[in-house]
Scaffold this motif. Structure first.
Motif, mmCIF file in Angstrom:
data_model
loop_
_atom_site.group_PDB
_atom_site.id
_atom_site.type_symbol
_atom_site.label_atom_id
_atom_site.label_comp_id
_atom_site.label_asym_id
_atom_site.label_seq_id
_atom_site.Cartn_x
_atom_site.Cartn_y
_atom_site.Cartn_z
ATOM 1 N N VAL A 171 -24.882 -32.813 -15.764
ATOM 2 C CA VAL A 171 -24.215 -31.757 -16.572
ATOM 3 C C VAL A 171 -25.331 -30.587 -16.464
ATOM 4 C CG1 VAL A 171 -22.324 -29.860 -16.291
ATOM 5 C CG2 VAL A 171 -21.896 -32.639 -15.981
ATOM 6 N N ALA A 172 -25.967 -29.533 -16.161
ATOM 7 C CA ALA A 172 -26.865 -28.504 -16.163
ATOM 8 C C ALA A 172 -25.694 -27.480 -16.285
ATOM 9 C CB ALA A 172 -27.522 -28.221 -15.202
ATOM 10 N N THR A 173 -26.165 -26.853 -17.589
ATOM 11 C CA THR A 173 -25.704 -25.825 -18.114
ATOM 12 C C THR A 173 -26.610 -25.046 -18.106
ATOM 13 O OG1 THR A 173 -25.368 -26.196 -20.750
ATOM 14 C CG2 THR A 173 -23.748 -26.524 -18.772
ATOM 15 N N GLY A 174 -26.065 -23.109 -18.420
ATOM 16 C CA GLY A 174 -27.987 -22.173 -18.669
ATOM 17 C C GLY A 174 -27.542 -22.060 -20.138
ATOM 18 N N HIS A 175 -27.417 -22.771 -21.075
ATOM 19 C CA HIS A 175 -28.011 -22.094 -22.251
ATOM 20 C C HIS A 175 -29.068 -21.581 -22.316
ATOM 21 C CE1 HIS A 175 -23.544 -23.973 -22.725
ATOM 22 N NE2 HIS A 175 -23.437 -22.883 -23.419
ATOM 23 N N THR A 176 -28.824 -21.043 -22.953
ATOM 24 C CA THR A 176 -30.275 -20.217 -23.642
ATOM 25 C C THR A 176 -30.745 -20.536 -25.277
ATOM 26 O OG1 THR A 176 -29.839 -17.653 -24.173
ATOM 27 C CG2 THR A 176 -30.461 -18.277 -22.142
ATOM 28 N N ALA A 177 -32.094 -20.682 -25.190
ATOM 29 C CA ALA A 177 -32.680 -19.877 -26.626
ATOM 30 C C ALA A 177 -31.552 -19.575 -27.461
ATOM 31 C CB ALA A 177 -34.096 -19.814 -26.591
ATOM 32 N N ASP A 178 -31.396 -17.614 -26.919
ATOM 33 C CA ASP A 178 -30.871 -16.886 -28.198
ATOM 34 C C ASP A 178 -29.335 -18.051 -27.858
ATOM 35 O OD1 ASP A 178 -31.829 -14.424 -27.751
ATOM 36 O OD2 ASP A 178 -32.295 -15.345 -26.515
ATOM 37 N N ASP A 179 -28.170 -18.423 -26.907
ATOM 38 C CA ASP A 179 -27.438 -19.252 -27.183
ATOM 39 C C ASP A 179 -27.184 -20.719 -28.438
ATOM 40 O OD1 ASP A 179 -26.116 -17.672 -25.886
ATOM 41 O OD2 ASP A 179 -26.733 -19.023 -23.864
ATOM 42 N N ILE A 180 -28.294 -21.435 -27.793
ATOM 43 C CA ILE A 180 -28.820 -22.454 -29.021
ATOM 44 C C ILE A 180 -28.477 -22.242 -30.458
ATOM 45 C CG2 ILE A 180 -30.047 -24.395 -29.789
ATOM 46 C CD1 ILE A 180 -28.632 -24.259 -26.770
ATOM 47 N N ILE A 181 -29.811 -21.084 -30.633
ATOM 48 C CA ILE A 181 -29.991 -20.478 -31.887
ATOM 49 C C ILE A 181 -28.536 -20.011 -32.427
ATOM 50 C CG2 ILE A 181 -31.485 -18.543 -33.388
ATOM 51 C CD1 ILE A 181 -33.398 -18.877 -31.709
ATOM 52 N N ALA A 182 -28.073 -19.310 -31.965
ATOM 53 C CA ALA A 182 -26.564 -19.208 -32.260
ATOM 54 C C ALA A 182 -25.270 -19.993 -33.214
ATOM 55 C CB ALA A 182 -25.734 -17.530 -31.615
ATOM 56 N N TYR A 183 -25.356 -20.641 -31.880
ATOM 57 C CA TYR A 183 -23.996 -22.261 -32.171
ATOM 58 C C TYR A 183 -24.635 -22.823 -33.536
ATOM 59 C CZ TYR A 183 -23.046 -20.464 -27.047
ATOM 60 O OH TYR A 183 -22.586 -19.556 -25.865
ATOM 61 N N PRO A 245 -14.005 -11.562 -26.880
ATOM 62 C CA PRO A 245 -13.440 -11.072 -28.052
ATOM 63 C C PRO A 245 -14.748 -9.912 -28.779
ATOM 64 C CG PRO A 245 -13.946 -13.365 -28.592
ATOM 65 C CD PRO A 245 -14.441 -12.761 -27.276
ATOM 66 N N ARG A 246 -14.624 -8.793 -29.024
ATOM 67 C CA ARG A 246 -15.509 -7.933 -29.467
ATOM 68 C C ARG A 246 -16.653 -7.835 -30.343
ATOM 69 N NH1 ARG A 246 -12.361 -3.396 -32.315
ATOM 70 N NH2 ARG A 246 -10.568 -3.839 -31.286
ATOM 71 N N ALA A 247 -16.014 -8.514 -31.626
ATOM 72 C CA ALA A 247 -17.227 -9.482 -32.328
ATOM 73 C C ALA A 247 -17.275 -10.673 -33.247
ATOM 74 C CB ALA A 247 -17.447 -8.280 -33.491
ATOM 75 N N PRO A 248 -17.406 -11.678 -32.025
ATOM 76 C CA PRO A 248 -17.753 -12.796 -32.106
ATOM 77 C C PRO A 248 -18.623 -12.878 -33.335
ATOM 78 C CG PRO A 248 -18.309 -12.318 -30.172
ATOM 79 C CD PRO A 248 -18.005 -11.014 -30.668
ATOM 80 N N ILE A 249 -18.628 -14.261 -34.096
ATOM 81 C CA ILE A 249 -19.771 -14.736 -35.259
ATOM 82 C C ILE A 249 -21.349 -14.702 -34.069
ATOM 83 C CG2 ILE A 249 -20.559 -16.183 -36.569
ATOM 84 C CD1 ILE A 249 -17.743 -16.738 -37.204
ATOM 85 N N GLU A 250 -20.879 -15.690 -32.861
ATOM 86 C CA GLU A 250 -22.351 -15.932 -32.152
ATOM 87 C C GLU A 250 -22.913 -14.357 -32.193
ATOM 88 O OE1 GLU A 250 -19.782 -17.192 -31.890
ATOM 89 O OE2 GLU A 250 -19.058 -19.379 -31.409
ATOM 90 N N GLN A 251 -22.018 -13.547 -31.159
ATOM 91 C CA GLN A 251 -22.243 -12.239 -30.922
ATOM 92 C C GLN A 251 -23.471 -11.212 -32.087
ATOM 93 O OE1 GLN A 251 -23.361 -11.483 -27.879
ATOM 94 N NE2 GLN A 251 -24.155 -9.306 -28.588
ATOM 95 N N ARG A 252 -22.348 -11.422 -33.310
ATOM 96 C CA ARG A 252 -23.612 -10.984 -34.449
ATOM 97 C C ARG A 252 -24.497 -11.740 -34.859
ATOM 98 N NH1 ARG A 252 -21.847 -7.073 -33.618
ATOM 99 N NH2 ARG A 252 -19.710 -5.908 -34.749
ATOM 100 N N ILE A 253 -24.015 -12.973 -35.068
ATOM 101 C CA ILE A 253 -25.920 -13.755 -35.555
ATOM 102 C C ILE A 253 -26.654 -13.695 -35.049
ATOM 103 C CG2 ILE A 253 -26.774 -16.131 -35.358
ATOM 104 C CD1 ILE A 253 -24.069 -17.547 -36.099
ATOM 105 N N LYS A 254 -26.638 -13.455 -32.932
ATOM 106 C CA LYS A 254 -27.940 -12.763 -31.912
ATOM 107 C C LYS A 254 -28.257 -11.534 -32.274
ATOM 108 C CE LYS A 254 -25.847 -15.477 -28.159
ATOM 109 N NZ LYS A 254 -25.236 -15.894 -26.677
ATOM 110 N N GLU A 255 -26.980 -10.633 -32.581
ATOM 111 C CA GLU A 255 -27.722 -9.636 -32.784
ATOM 112 C C GLU A 255 -28.467 -9.420 -34.074
ATOM 113 O OE1 GLU A 255 -23.804 -7.423 -31.697
ATOM 114 O OE2 GLU A 255 -24.743 -6.958 -33.744
#
Ligand code: SF4
Ligand code: ZN
Ligand code: ZN
Length: 347
Positions: A171-183, A245-255
């Motif tokens: 199954v191929a998913t579109g997770h980017t480097a930014d997603d992988i770093i944040a997760y 959600p307004r401020a998920p942890i992953e979003q804060r990490i990405k910023e």
């Protein structure tokens, strides 16, 4: 040199020339110290994808289920896979899940369908309300769980179910480097090494239970995937999910990581490549994941009943995993019948 900040993407406006061919450059890749024209930017992104295809053996796969959400990242991934895997004869099947998130889902569904049609692959559209009689927000409300956690569970279950029924290799998913770093940074914070080890460029298949994941955009950043989609004129949905959600942890990490990247160009790609290299270590640190078979639907489960059957039983009174699998079998059968008809007509 003037730079224009457009949707978080630094695009060259004035007369920089491509570092490869000298044509007008459209983008500056600071960490690689490169200015690139559209042609060489496309090549730059596809080289990163090709590394992952080689590493994971995706180009040798027979059949791959591609998760198409309608957003820019999965759109960029599908577009690249469709052109890069053509010569390898890998059968691609697009899957879009309409989660019942109002107007957002309708628009996403249209874009996913349009893209699959454009790259010439079949598209299975799973409309949750039609298949289960209930949408993700209703499931979440009735189960008293956060919408995103229910949404994630439903998406993972359905993608895996389609892949198992279609006997796919990945199954191929579109997770980017930014997603992988944040997760992964989030998992490191909570010291969940098992969680980190699941975020490798690919995961393995357990025959008949769970199909392995592959993440072709592992080294491609969100900015690169956005520009790749724009320069290729790939259809994608621009808006954000209203349930986010307004401020998920992953979003804060990405910023935070984006700020770091501005100050220290190259930090993202260094992290991602070292993470890839050290994945084996996290595997051995993590708890061994062992799968059993859900007693209702027969797919992978860490307990006697899988999360999806547990959730649907709680909300509707019946575990609905087997119903979803039967629906998918029907769709795949009609897809195969259509293909044979086209072959007969073509011959
Ligand atoms: Fe699902 Fe949450 Fe993503 Fe919306 S933001 S698509 S509800 S996971
Ligand atoms: Zn060039
Ligand atoms: Zn189940």
């Amino acid at each position: 040199m003037r730079m224009v900040k457009s949707s978080q993407l630094y695009v060259r406006r004035a007369a920089a020339s491509c570092s490869v061919c000298g044509a007008p450059a459209v983008v500056r890749i600071s960490y690689a110290r490169l200015d690139l024209c559209t042609l060489h930017f496309r090549e730059f992104v596809e080289r990163k994808i090709a590394r992952i295809l080689k590493k994971t053996g995706l180009s040798r796969a027979r059949r791959v289920i591609v998760a198409v959400s309608g957003g820019k990242d999965s759109a960029a991934m599908l577009y690249a896979l469709a052109s890069m895997l053509k010569k390898d004869n890998v059968e691609l099947i697009g899957v879009h899940i309409n989660l019942g998130l109002g107007e957002y889902s309708e628009e996403s569904m249209k874009k996913a369908h349009e893209l699959c049609h454009r790259v010439g692959i079949p598209c299975i559209i799973v409309e949750l309300e039609k298949v289960l009689g209930v949408t993700v927000p209703e499931l979440a409300k009735r189960a008293r769980r956060p919408t995103c956690s229910v949404c994630g569970l439903v998406k993972r279950y359905i993608l895996n179910a389609v892949a198992v029924e279609a006997d796919a290799d990945y199954v191929a998913t579109g997770h980017t480097a930014d997603d992988i770093i944040a997760y992964t940074l989030k998992e490191f914070m909570f010291q969940n090494m098992d969680g980190v080890s699941k975020l490798a460029p690919s995961t393995s298949t357990v025959k008949g239970l769970a199909v392995g994941r592959v993440r072709p955009l592992y080294e491609v950043t969100e900015r690169e995937s956005l520009l790749y989609s724009l320069i290729n004129g790939i259809p994608f949905h621009h808006s954000e999910c209203p349930y986010r959600p307004r401020a998920p942890i992953e979003q804060r990490i990405k910023e935070f990581v984006n700020k770091l990247e501005e100050e220290h160009p190259g930090i993202k790609i260094t992290y991602i490549r070292r993470l890839e290299r050290n994945m084996g270590m996290y595997h051995s640190w993590g708890r061994e994941s062992s799968y059993g078979r859900c007693k209702h639907c027969g797919l992978a489960s860490s307990g006697v009943v899988c999360g999806f059957c547990r959730l649907t039983e709680k909300v509707t009174g019946k575990p609905l995993g087997e119903k979803v699998r039967a629906w998918i079998r029907g769709v795949l059968a009609s897809l195969r019948a259509e293909e044979s008809l086209m072959e007969v007509r073509g011959s």
